[in-house]
Design a protein around this motif. Structure first.
Motif, PDB file in Angstrom:
ATOM      1  N   HIS A  46       0.824  -1.202   0.000  1.00 27.42           N
ATOM      2  CA  HIS A  46       0.000   0.000   0.000  1.00 27.42           C
ATOM      3  C   HIS A  46       0.866   1.262   0.000  1.00 27.42           C
ATOM      4  O   HIS A  46       1.837   1.359   0.754  1.00 27.42           O
ATOM      5  CB  HIS A  46      -0.927   0.032   1.212  1.00 27.42           C
ATOM      6  CG  HIS A  46      -2.182  -0.769   1.042  1.00 27.42           C
ATOM      7  ND1 HIS A  46      -2.193  -2.146   1.153  1.00 27.42           N
ATOM      8  CD2 HIS A  46      -3.462  -0.384   0.747  1.00 27.42           C
ATOM      9  CE1 HIS A  46      -3.432  -2.585   0.956  1.00 27.42           C
ATOM     10  NE2 HIS A  46      -4.214  -1.544   0.703  1.00 27.42           N
ATOM     11  N   ARG A  50      -7.058   4.582   3.252  1.00 24.45           N
ATOM     12  CA  ARG A  50      -8.085   5.566   3.545  1.00 24.45           C
ATOM     13  C   ARG A  50      -7.988   5.964   5.022  1.00 24.45           C
ATOM     14  O   ARG A  50      -7.893   5.121   5.903  1.00 24.45           O
ATOM     15  CB  ARG A  50      -9.459   4.971   3.263  1.00 24.45           C
ATOM     16  CG  ARG A  50     -10.611   5.933   3.464  1.00 24.45           C
ATOM     17  CD  ARG A  50     -11.901   5.291   3.032  1.00 24.45           C
ATOM     18  NE  ARG A  50     -13.004   6.235   3.027  1.00 24.45           N
ATOM     19  CZ  ARG A  50     -14.204   5.986   2.510  1.00 24.45           C
ATOM     20  NH1 ARG A  50     -14.459   4.804   1.957  1.00 24.45           N
ATOM     21  NH2 ARG A  50     -15.143   6.895   2.541  1.00 24.45           N
ATOM     22  N   GLY A  51      -7.971   7.283   5.265  1.00 30.99           N
ATOM     23  CA  GLY A  51      -7.852   7.779   6.632  1.00 30.99           C
ATOM     24  C   GLY A  51      -6.445   8.154   7.030  1.00 30.99           C
ATOM     25  O   GLY A  51      -6.250   8.814   8.059  1.00 30.99           O
ATOM     26  N   ASP A  52      -5.443   7.749   6.236  1.00 30.51           N
ATOM     27  CA  ASP A  52      -4.066   8.145   6.533  1.00 30.51           C
ATOM     28  C   ASP A  52      -3.896   9.652   6.366  1.00 30.51           C
ATOM     29  O   ASP A  52      -4.551  10.285   5.526  1.00 30.51           O
ATOM     30  CB  ASP A  52      -3.083   7.434   5.594  1.00 30.51           C
ATOM     31  CG  ASP A  52      -2.838   5.993   5.981  1.00 30.51           C
ATOM     32  OD1 ASP A  52      -3.316   5.581   7.052  1.00 30.51           O
ATOM     33  OD2 ASP A  52      -2.170   5.285   5.198  1.00 30.51           O
ATOM     34  N   ALA A  69     -11.843   1.383  -2.495  1.00 30.32           N
ATOM     35  CA  ALA A  69     -12.451   1.473  -1.171  1.00 30.32           C
ATOM     36  C   ALA A  69     -12.940   0.084  -0.817  1.00 30.32           C
ATOM     37  O   ALA A  69     -13.228  -0.729  -1.700  1.00 30.32           O
ATOM     38  CB  ALA A  69     -13.605   2.473  -1.169  1.00 30.32           C
ATOM     39  N   ARG A  99      -6.520  10.869   3.681  1.00 27.24           N
ATOM     40  CA  ARG A  99      -6.688  10.252   2.366  1.00 27.24           C
ATOM     41  C   ARG A  99      -8.108   9.709   2.215  1.00 27.24           C
ATOM     42  O   ARG A  99      -8.671   9.142   3.159  1.00 27.24           O
ATOM     43  CB  ARG A  99      -5.693   9.102   2.178  1.00 27.24           C
ATOM     44  CG  ARG A  99      -4.230   9.545   2.170  1.00 27.24           C
ATOM     45  CD  ARG A  99      -3.905  10.454   1.012  1.00 27.24           C
ATOM     46  NE  ARG A  99      -2.467  10.702   0.892  1.00 27.24           N
ATOM     47  CZ  ARG A  99      -1.940  11.601   0.072  1.00 27.24           C
ATOM     48  NH1 ARG A  99      -2.728  12.346  -0.695  1.00 27.24           N
ATOM     49  NH2 ARG A  99      -0.630  11.766   0.012  1.00 27.24           N
ATOM     50  N   THR A 100      -8.659   9.854   1.028  1.00 25.22           N
ATOM     51  CA  THR A 100     -10.047   9.461   0.798  1.00 25.22           C
ATOM     52  C   THR A 100     -10.198   7.992   0.453  1.00 25.22           C
ATOM     53  O   THR A 100     -11.277   7.418   0.631  1.00 25.22           O
ATOM     54  CB  THR A 100     -10.656  10.295  -0.337  1.00 25.22           C
ATOM     55  OG1 THR A 100      -9.866  10.117  -1.531  1.00 25.22           O
ATOM     56  CG2 THR A 100     -10.679  11.776   0.023  1.00 25.22           C
ATOM     57  N   HIS A 101      -9.114   7.348  -0.074  1.00 25.60           N
ATOM     58  CA  HIS A 101      -9.218   5.962  -0.522  1.00 25.60           C
ATOM     59  C   HIS A 101      -7.904   5.232  -0.302  1.00 25.60           C
ATOM     60  O   HIS A 101      -6.896   5.841   0.090  1.00 25.60           O
ATOM     61  CB  HIS A 101      -9.618   5.906  -2.005  1.00 25.60           C
ATOM     62  CG  HIS A 101     -10.954   6.492  -2.294  1.00 25.60           C
ATOM     63  ND1 HIS A 101     -11.109   7.811  -2.656  1.00 25.60           N
ATOM     64  CD2 HIS A 101     -12.194   5.958  -2.231  1.00 25.60           C
ATOM     65  CE1 HIS A 101     -12.398   8.064  -2.819  1.00 25.60           C
ATOM     66  NE2 HIS A 101     -13.073   6.959  -2.568  1.00 25.60           N
ATOM     67  N   ASN A 102      -7.913   3.944  -0.576  1.00 26.03           N
ATOM     68  CA  ASN A 102      -6.702   3.144  -0.518  1.00 26.03           C
ATOM     69  C   ASN A 102      -5.970   3.220  -1.857  1.00 26.03           C
ATOM     70  O   ASN A 102      -6.598   3.301  -2.913  1.00 26.03           O
ATOM     71  CB  ASN A 102      -7.035   1.675  -0.229  1.00 26.03           C
ATOM     72  CG  ASN A 102      -7.836   1.497   1.046  1.00 26.03           C
ATOM     73  OD1 ASN A 102      -7.630   2.212   2.018  1.00 26.03           O
ATOM     74  ND2 ASN A 102      -8.746   0.539   1.042  1.00 26.03           N
TER      75      ASN A 102
END
Length: 250
Positions: A46, A50-52, A69, A99-102
């Motif tokens: 990765h 998401r969330g980072d 996602a 961050r919005t997504h992976n």
């Protein structure tokens, strides 16, 4: 390593084939490359989740990233595949939110990384550069709206055909053949379609001589014909021209 020591003329020329980067002033181009550092990811590794917290922006130089996602149950929705020499990560540059997504490497991937702190310092010194990043983000917003419209108004076969067209333009391919490094399953996940439906639509396109299905990839044999089948409007075609190659290499 700084941009002055590792950015070769060949790498600079590759980055310039991206329509956005190829349109930048020489000042911003040089500043980004001077701030940039190389980064490598192994297959399946990765870049961020998401969330980072945001750490900067990236350009893909080799390989590809899958932007997705996932639910808590593990169901994944693929939003896009980022190929060289595309840029990503600019949303958090504006709102400083997580961050919005992976983003995960589908294969071994090499990136150019521009860290957030020095990039913010650059933008403070040269606020005129904000417009350039606004252009990068607005282009992606436009395509997001097109995707929402397609989902609401078009049949599955038209949605899939239009997405294939967008993927070929994103890779910067000219008329004729183009190999998309994406599986049927990945394409279906991008569109919310079952594997069976995806396969049926691709088989129909293959019967028409437009694509060739292979393991882990889809070969577009005739992009001009694919564009015709997709029924793109003049506005759609003009917008697609903004994600093709800039033609600027020097």
């Amino acid at each position: 390593m700084s941009g002055a020591s590792w950015v070769t003329p060949e790498l600079r020329a590759q980055l310039r084939t991206d329509a956005w980067f190829g349109s930048l002033s020489s000042g911003l181009e040089n500043d980004l490359l001077e701030l940039g550092t190389p980064r490598r990811l192994k297959t399946g590794e990765h870049l961020f989740f998401r969330g980072d917290a945001a750490d900067g922006i990236y350009a893909v130089l080799e390989g590809s990233l899958r932007i997705s996602a996932a639910t808590e149950a593990g169901k994944e929705a693929i939003l896009s595949i980022v190929e060289p020499p595309m840029w990503l990560g600019e949303i958090a540059l504006f709102d400083h939110l997580p961050r919005t997504h992976n983003a995960v490497a589908d294969v071994a991937t090499r990136l150019l990384f521009v860290p957030l702190a020095p990039l913010n310092e650059l933008l403070s010194r040269c606020p005129v550069y904000w417009r350039d990043f606004g252009v990068l983000m607005s282009l992606k917003v436009r395509f997001a709206f097109i995707g929402m419209e397609d989902l609401a108004l078009l049949s599955a076969d038209m949605r899939l055909t239009r997405r294939l067209v967008m993927l070929t333009f994103a890779l910067g391919n000219k008329e004729g053949q183009c190999v998309l490094p994406i599986s049927q399953s990945q394409l279906g996940m991008m569109l919310g379609l079952s594997r069976q439906t995806t396969n049926q639509i691709l088989q129909s396109l293959q019967d028409q001589g437009v694509v060739q299905i292979a393991y882990g990839r889809i070969e577009v044999l005739d992009r001009a014909r694919l564009v015709d089948i997709a029924g793109l409007s003049c506005v759609d075609k003009a917008l697609l021209g903004q994600i093709g190659p800039s033609g600027r290499t020097t």
